[in-house]
Design a protein around this motif. Sequence first.
Motif, PDB file in Angstrom:
ATOM      1  N   SER A 147       0.846  -1.186   0.000  1.00 12.26           N
ATOM      2  CA  SER A 147       0.000   0.000   0.000  1.00 12.26           C
ATOM      3  C   SER A 147       0.889   1.246   0.000  1.00 12.26           C
ATOM      4  O   SER A 147       1.565   1.528   0.996  1.00 12.26           O
ATOM      5  N   GLU A 148       0.902   1.967  -1.104  1.00 13.80           N
ATOM      6  CA  GLU A 148       1.707   3.186  -1.170  1.00 13.80           C
ATOM      7  C   GLU A 148       1.187   4.224  -0.186  1.00 13.80           C
ATOM      8  O   GLU A 148       1.969   4.949   0.433  1.00 13.80           O
ATOM      9  N   LYS A 149      -0.133   4.300  -0.026  1.00 19.43           N
ATOM     10  CA  LYS A 149      -0.712   5.299   0.878  1.00 19.43           C
ATOM     11  C   LYS A 149      -0.255   5.067   2.312  1.00 19.43           C
ATOM     12  O   LYS A 149       0.177   6.001   2.993  1.00 19.43           O
ATOM     13  N   ARG A 150      -0.324   3.826   2.769  1.00 18.33           N
ATOM     14  CA  ARG A 150       0.108   3.535   4.141  1.00 18.33           C
ATOM     15  C   ARG A 150       1.609   3.726   4.306  1.00 18.33           C
ATOM     16  O   ARG A 150       2.074   4.134   5.374  1.00 18.33           O
ATOM     17  N   PHE A 151       2.357   3.430   3.254  1.00 24.03           N
ATOM     18  CA  PHE A 151       3.808   3.614   3.326  1.00 24.03           C
ATOM     19  C   PHE A 151       4.143   5.089   3.486  1.00 24.03           C
ATOM     20  O   PHE A 151       5.000   5.462   4.294  1.00 24.03           O
ATOM     21  N   VAL A 152       3.483   5.933   2.705  1.00 24.07           N
ATOM     22  CA  VAL A 152       3.720   7.376   2.797  1.00 24.07           C
ATOM     23  C   VAL A 152       3.330   7.884   4.182  1.00 24.07           C
ATOM     24  O   VAL A 152       4.021   8.726   4.780  1.00 24.07           O
ATOM     25  N   GLU A 153       2.226   7.365   4.717  1.00 22.25           N
ATOM     26  CA  GLU A 153       1.818   7.745   6.075  1.00 22.25           C
ATOM     27  C   GLU A 153       2.867   7.312   7.102  1.00 22.25           C
ATOM     28  O   GLU A 153       3.136   8.027   8.067  1.00 22.25           O
ATOM     29  N   ARG A 154       3.466   6.140   6.877  1.00 16.37           N
ATOM     30  CA  ARG A 154       4.494   5.657   7.809  1.00 16.37           C
ATOM     31  C   ARG A 154       5.726   6.558   7.767  1.00 16.37           C
ATOM     32  O   ARG A 154       6.327   6.850   8.807  1.00 16.37           O
ATOM     33  N   LEU A 155       6.096   7.021   6.584  1.00 18.23           N
ATOM     34  CA  LEU A 155       7.207   7.965   6.488  1.00 18.23           C
ATOM     35  C   LEU A 155       6.907   9.227   7.298  1.00 18.23           C
ATOM     36  O   LEU A 155       7.775   9.760   7.995  1.00 18.23           O
ATOM     37  N   GLY A 156       5.645   9.685   7.217  1.00 19.66           N
ATOM     38  CA  GLY A 156       5.260  10.851   8.004  1.00 19.66           C
ATOM     39  C   GLY A 156       5.363  10.595   9.490  1.00 19.66           C
ATOM     40  O   GLY A 156       5.818  11.449  10.258  1.00 19.66           O
ATOM     41  N   ASP A 157       4.973   9.399   9.930  1.00 20.97           N
ATOM     42  CA  ASP A 157       5.076   9.059  11.354  1.00 20.97           C
ATOM     43  C   ASP A 157       6.535   8.975  11.796  1.00 20.97           C
ATOM     44  O   ASP A 157       6.879   9.396  12.912  1.00 20.97           O
ATOM     45  N   LEU A 158       7.388   8.418  10.953  1.00 18.58           N
ATOM     46  CA  LEU A 158       8.807   8.333  11.312  1.00 18.58           C
ATOM     47  C   LEU A 158       9.430   9.722  11.417  1.00 18.58           C
ATOM     48  O   LEU A 158      10.399   9.915  12.163  1.00 18.58           O
ATOM     49  N   PHE A 159       8.889  10.678  10.684  1.00 17.29           N
ATOM     50  CA  PHE A 159       9.357  12.064  10.794  1.00 17.29           C
ATOM     51  C   PHE A 159       8.743  12.750  12.014  1.00 17.29           C
ATOM     52  O   PHE A 159       9.465  13.258  12.880  1.00 17.29           O
ATOM     53  N   HIS A 160       7.421  12.765  12.103  1.00 14.84           N
ATOM     54  CA  HIS A 160       6.755  13.527  13.154  1.00 14.84           C
ATOM     55  C   HIS A 160       6.860  12.872  14.533  1.00 14.84           C
ATOM     56  O   HIS A 160       7.110  13.557  15.532  1.00 14.84           O
ATOM     57  N   GLU A 161       6.654  11.561  14.606  1.00 19.47           N
ATOM     58  CA  GLU A 161       6.508  10.898  15.904  1.00 19.47           C
ATOM     59  C   GLU A 161       7.823  10.397  16.496  1.00 19.47           C
ATOM     60  O   GLU A 161       8.023  10.482  17.709  1.00 19.47           O
ATOM     61  N   THR A 162       8.702   9.840  15.676  1.00 16.03           N
ATOM     62  CA  THR A 162       9.942   9.264  16.223  1.00 16.03           C
ATOM     63  C   THR A 162      11.136  10.191  16.100  1.00 16.03           C
ATOM     64  O   THR A 162      12.102  10.070  16.855  1.00 16.03           O
TER      65      THR A 162
END
Length: 294
Positions: free
Chosen positions: A74-89
């Motif tokens: 899922s490209e959409k979920r992957f892009v969201e995960r990149l956002g989480d790795l930036f914002h959250e971690t």
Amino acid sequence: MSRGSYKKTSDSRGEGQMDTAAKRDTLGRRCRFTRTPLGKRLVLGPRDAVILRWLYRYRYLRQDHLLALIRPRSEKRFVERLGDLFHETGYLNRPALLAPHFDARSTPMLYEISQSGVAYLDSHDALPPRTVTFSRRSPRAYNPQILHTMMIIDTLLAVELATRQTPNQRFVPVDEILARAPASTRRAPNPLSIPVTVLPERNHPVVRTRMETHLIPDALYGVEHRAGGEKRYRFFALECERTSPISRSTAKASSRALKEATYDALIRSGAFTQHWGIPNLALQFCSRSKLGPR
């Protein structure tokens, strides 16, 4: 190999008291270039480590680069995960180097591993060999030539992807080459810098007098070929030119013609064998860049 040499941005775990409402755009979305955690509790998995390893290997990768390398379901979920790795971690940075060229509707986001991300990989003994030497710059270093840098990355990544898709081939990154180079080269301030003597000759009229100079390729890499149970290697020096003309009025100026003459002199001399410990060398010239998706 130097470690932890990436420019650090604020880590999300130290921003628990931030006013997230003040860091949203006019539509209420989180700002793209400012860390705005929502307090999600993330457990890093194997794919997250793969993302960090690729970014450590190249320093800068766009979202479309990572999609091509990892091929998520899922490209959409992957892009969201990149956002989480930036914002959250805080393990990823979104460097503002491409901000002047950024169009939110068409330009893929640029990512860089953060200091915290490097520490995470190091703590798991998962630091891979690097493909580019500019990933070793000082934490305070600024890279004004980002379009040239991305041209180098685009070219190297295209070669690495091609070798991954070709049976019996393997991409050989610069760290692996330098690990086998002579100790004097490994200890040098810039292991890619190599002395060259260039003499005037008919094939290269741009050179009019004897020149003592140093070559520093934009990148150095190899391709391993396996045939009949044997491993064979071809090595390449990469030069990327975005604006330099084919020739100039003075031989001292940077030009493609002068670089080709200098590389011809280096290859004929065979000095690369003693300096880098490689058996052969060819020049790869790239003169076009593409900032957007491939």
